[in-house]
Scaffold this motif. Sequence first.
Motif, PDB file in Angstrom:
ATOM      1  N   ALA A  46     -31.788 -55.796  42.266  1.00  0.00           N
ATOM      2  CA  ALA A  46     -32.667 -54.625  42.147  1.00  0.00           C
ATOM      3  C   ALA A  46     -32.985 -54.345  40.679  1.00  0.00           C
ATOM      4  O   ALA A  46     -32.115 -54.403  39.815  1.00  0.00           O
ATOM      5  CB  ALA A  46     -32.007 -53.408  42.783  1.00  0.00           C
ATOM      6  N   ASP A  48     -34.568 -51.435  39.825  1.00  0.00           N
ATOM      7  CA  ASP A  48     -34.560 -49.984  39.655  1.00  0.00           C
ATOM      8  C   ASP A  48     -33.308 -49.394  40.304  1.00  0.00           C
ATOM      9  O   ASP A  48     -33.236 -49.248  41.517  1.00  0.00           O
ATOM     10  CB  ASP A  48     -35.819 -49.379  40.278  1.00  0.00           C
ATOM     11  N   LYS A  49     -32.318 -49.101  39.462  1.00  0.00           N
ATOM     12  CA  LYS A  49     -31.090 -48.442  39.914  1.00  0.00           C
ATOM     13  C   LYS A  49     -30.988 -47.139  39.146  1.00  0.00           C
ATOM     14  O   LYS A  49     -31.185 -47.113  37.939  1.00  0.00           O
ATOM     15  CB  LYS A  49     -29.859 -49.299  39.621  1.00  0.00           C
ATOM     16  N   TYR A  93     -35.326 -39.540  51.328  1.00  0.00           N
ATOM     17  CA  TYR A  93     -34.572 -40.626  51.952  1.00  0.00           C
ATOM     18  C   TYR A  93     -33.256 -40.073  52.471  1.00  0.00           C
ATOM     19  O   TYR A  93     -32.819 -38.994  52.072  1.00  0.00           O
ATOM     20  CB  TYR A  93     -34.279 -41.744  50.942  1.00  0.00           C
ATOM     21  N   TYR A 114     -30.741 -47.499  44.737  1.00  0.00           N
ATOM     22  CA  TYR A 114     -31.489 -48.634  44.208  1.00  0.00           C
ATOM     23  C   TYR A 114     -32.741 -48.848  45.038  1.00  0.00           C
ATOM     24  O   TYR A 114     -32.806 -48.459  46.193  1.00  0.00           O
ATOM     25  CB  TYR A 114     -30.636 -49.905  44.188  1.00  0.00           C
ATOM     26  N   ARG A 115     -33.708 -49.473  44.413  1.00  0.00           N
ATOM     27  CA  ARG A 115     -34.976 -49.762  45.092  1.00  0.00           C
ATOM     28  C   ARG A 115     -34.848 -51.095  45.812  1.00  0.00           C
ATOM     29  O   ARG A 115     -34.513 -52.110  45.221  1.00  0.00           O
ATOM     30  CB  ARG A 115     -36.116 -49.807  44.093  1.00  0.00           C
ATOM     31  N   THR A 116     -35.165 -51.085  47.105  1.00  0.00           N
ATOM     32  CA  THR A 116     -35.086 -52.307  47.898  1.00  0.00           C
ATOM     33  C   THR A 116     -36.326 -53.163  47.669  1.00  0.00           C
ATOM     34  O   THR A 116     -37.292 -52.725  47.042  1.00  0.00           O
ATOM     35  CB  THR A 116     -34.969 -51.980  49.405  1.00  0.00           C
ATOM     36  N   GLY A 119     -39.515 -51.560  48.692  1.00  0.00           N
ATOM     37  CA  GLY A 119     -40.013 -50.419  47.941  1.00  0.00           C
ATOM     38  C   GLY A 119     -39.351 -49.098  48.258  1.00  0.00           C
ATOM     39  O   GLY A 119     -39.635 -48.096  47.609  1.00  0.00           O
ATOM     40  N   SER A 120     -38.494 -49.053  49.255  1.00  0.00           N
ATOM     41  CA  SER A 120     -37.790 -47.801  49.560  1.00  0.00           C
ATOM     42  C   SER A 120     -36.479 -47.761  48.777  1.00  0.00           C
ATOM     43  O   SER A 120     -36.083 -48.740  48.149  1.00  0.00           O
ATOM     44  CB  SER A 120     -37.522 -47.702  51.067  1.00  0.00           C
ATOM     45  N   TYR A 121     -35.815 -46.628  48.825  1.00  0.00           N
ATOM     46  CA  TYR A 121     -34.554 -46.468  48.099  1.00  0.00           C
ATOM     47  C   TYR A 121     -33.403 -46.306  49.079  1.00  0.00           C
ATOM     48  O   TYR A 121     -33.537 -45.663  50.117  1.00  0.00           O
ATOM     49  CB  TYR A 121     -34.623 -45.256  47.169  1.00  0.00           C
TER      50      TYR A 121
END
Length: 160
Positions: A46, A48-49, A93, A114-116, A119-121
């Motif tokens: 990932a 984006d964490k 979420y 984190y971003r999967t 695109g979701s978290y």
Amino acid sequence: MKQDKKEKRNNILYSVLGLVLGIAMCGIGIYGMILNRIESQEYKNATDKREVIAVVESCREIDNSDDKDKNKKNSRSVKYRTKLAFEVDGKSYEGEETYNQKVYVGDKVKVEVYRTSKGSYKLRPYNNLVNFVFYCVAIPLGFIIAIASVYSIRLIVKKE
């Protein structure tokens, strides 16, 4: 004679149920190991964490064990499974988390997300060793149960 047929039918039924159980255990073990591996790799890769504040929506006690210790007469270990709601970039979420201390509905807690790849978290995965061992044991145990069930069915049918 009638009793023998009923007993034979019941034995076949139990053997078939054992076969289904064995196959299900193998499937659960394989699925769990694959899912565990995918989540670990997705988190590792990932880009984006981040840490966000989540709100506890529900909380339930999941583990209550009494430990006997020489220094303490009665030590209680309790874990709480919570359902959390969090927001990232204006989108809401949900996720689940386990805590060792009591948390209450409405409490705010800091969590890592984190971003999967979609695109979701999601909440950071905690690869639990107990779950991994369960998955590893379920595969051969399920295989043994399935083989024993097939052998049992063959013996019952052969007696005809």
